[in-house]
Write a protein that holds these residues in place. Structure first.
Motif, PDB file in Angstrom:
ATOM      1  N   TYR A   1       0.706  -1.257  -0.074  1.00 53.39           N
ATOM      2  CA  TYR A   1      -0.344  -0.402   0.218  1.00 53.39           C
ATOM      3  C   TYR A   1       1.526   1.175   0.028  1.00 53.39           C
ATOM      4  O   TYR A   1       0.800   2.348  -0.850  1.00 53.39           O
ATOM      5  CB  TYR A   1      -0.734   0.069   0.861  1.00 53.39           C
ATOM      6  N   ASN A   2       1.891   1.295   0.624  1.00 52.33           N
ATOM      7  CA  ASN A   2       2.754   2.516   1.079  1.00 52.33           C
ATOM      8  C   ASN A   2       3.644   2.258   0.119  1.00 52.33           C
ATOM      9  O   ASN A   2       3.565   3.822  -0.820  1.00 52.33           O
ATOM     10  CB  ASN A   2       3.668   1.989   2.099  1.00 52.33           C
ATOM     11  N   SER A   3       3.719   1.458  -0.992  1.00 50.23           N
ATOM     12  CA  SER A   3       4.721   1.989  -2.467  1.00 50.23           C
ATOM     13  C   SER A   3       3.682   1.935  -3.542  1.00 50.23           C
ATOM     14  O   SER A   3       3.983   2.634  -4.598  1.00 50.23           O
ATOM     15  CB  SER A   3       5.070   0.011  -2.844  1.00 50.23           C
ATOM     16  N   GLY A   4       2.390   2.147  -3.890  1.00 56.63           N
ATOM     17  CA  GLY A   4       1.558   2.616  -3.835  1.00 56.63           C
ATOM     18  C   GLY A   4       0.669   1.893  -5.303  1.00 56.63           C
ATOM     19  O   GLY A   4       0.055   2.011  -6.503  1.00 56.63           O
ATOM     20  N   ALA A   5       1.177   0.946  -4.646  1.00 58.74           N
ATOM     21  CA  ALA A   5       0.596  -0.928  -5.387  1.00 58.74           C
ATOM     22  C   ALA A   5      -0.795  -1.347  -5.202  1.00 58.74           C
ATOM     23  O   ALA A   5      -1.231  -2.118  -5.925  1.00 58.74           O
ATOM     24  CB  ALA A   5       1.787  -1.826  -5.528  1.00 58.74           C
ATOM     25  N   LEU A   6      -1.191  -0.910  -3.927  1.00 58.58           N
ATOM     26  CA  LEU A   6      -2.347  -0.948  -3.942  1.00 58.58           C
ATOM     27  C   LEU A   6      -3.299  -0.126  -3.495  1.00 58.58           C
ATOM     28  O   LEU A   6      -2.344   1.180  -3.136  1.00 58.58           O
ATOM     29  CB  LEU A   6      -2.434  -1.955  -2.403  1.00 58.58           C
TER      30      LEU A   6
ATOM     31  N   SER B   1      -7.505  -4.040  -2.604  1.00 55.89           N
ATOM     32  CA  SER B   1      -6.997  -3.734  -4.003  1.00 55.89           C
ATOM     33  C   SER B   1      -5.973  -3.239  -5.429  1.00 55.89           C
ATOM     34  O   SER B   1      -5.661  -2.419  -4.320  1.00 55.89           O
ATOM     35  CB  SER B   1      -8.046  -2.581  -4.431  1.00 55.89           C
ATOM     36  N   VAL B   2      -5.833  -4.270  -5.916  1.00 60.51           N
ATOM     37  CA  VAL B   2      -4.555  -4.304  -6.840  1.00 60.51           C
ATOM     38  C   VAL B   2      -5.074  -3.057  -7.728  1.00 60.51           C
ATOM     39  O   VAL B   2      -5.945  -2.927  -8.301  1.00 60.51           O
ATOM     40  CB  VAL B   2      -4.169  -5.192  -7.298  1.00 60.51           C
ATOM     41  N   ASN B   3      -3.919  -1.843  -8.039  1.00 55.42           N
ATOM     42  CA  ASN B   3      -3.848  -1.001  -8.561  1.00 55.42           C
ATOM     43  C   ASN B   3      -3.278  -1.558  -9.856  1.00 55.42           C
ATOM     44  O   ASN B   3      -2.484  -2.129  -9.949  1.00 55.42           O
ATOM     45  CB  ASN B   3      -4.097   0.873  -8.143  1.00 55.42           C
TER      46      ASN B   3
END
Length: 111
Positions: free
Chosen positions: A54-59, A76-78
């Motif tokens: 989440y912190n890396s921007g992947a979720l 949720s995966v983006n």
């Protein structure tokens, strides 16, 4: 062979693959991983992986009210997560192919 060390190296990919199929909340993701054969996966490891992804921007996350207790945070995966999963899957396939070749046929260099 102790698979716990192997699992640490691939847990990000496993979590992304599970979430690619359907969004989920923490413990549900743990159950899905265990059902997929990752019997030794620990709750804390999965929650830490979710936070890191989440912190890396992947979720992304969203909250859903629960009738059984506190609200649940769903993950949720983006697009960034899908890109990471695709790159990681390619790396994993190349690594496992090389490892399989080494195990089955040994080193290609003469010793």
């Amino acid at each position: 062979m102790d698979t716990s060390q192997l699992l640490k190296g691939v847990l990000d990919v496993a979590v992304l693959a599970v979430l690619r199929e359907a969004d989920g909340y923490g413990y549900e993701i743990v159950r899905r991983l265990r059902a997929a054969g990752f019997d030794e996966v620990g709750d804390a490891s999965v929650y830490g992986t979710l936070r890191r992804l989440y912190n890396s921007g992947a979720l992304t996350t969203y909250v859903v009210p629960s009738e059984e207790g506190p609200n649940r945070k769903y993950y949720s995966v983006n697009g960034t997560g899908i890109d990471l999963l695709n790159r990681s899957a390619k790396t994993w396939r190349e690594f496992t192919a090389a490892m399989s070749d080494l195990i089955d046929h040994g080193s290609k260099e003469a010793t």
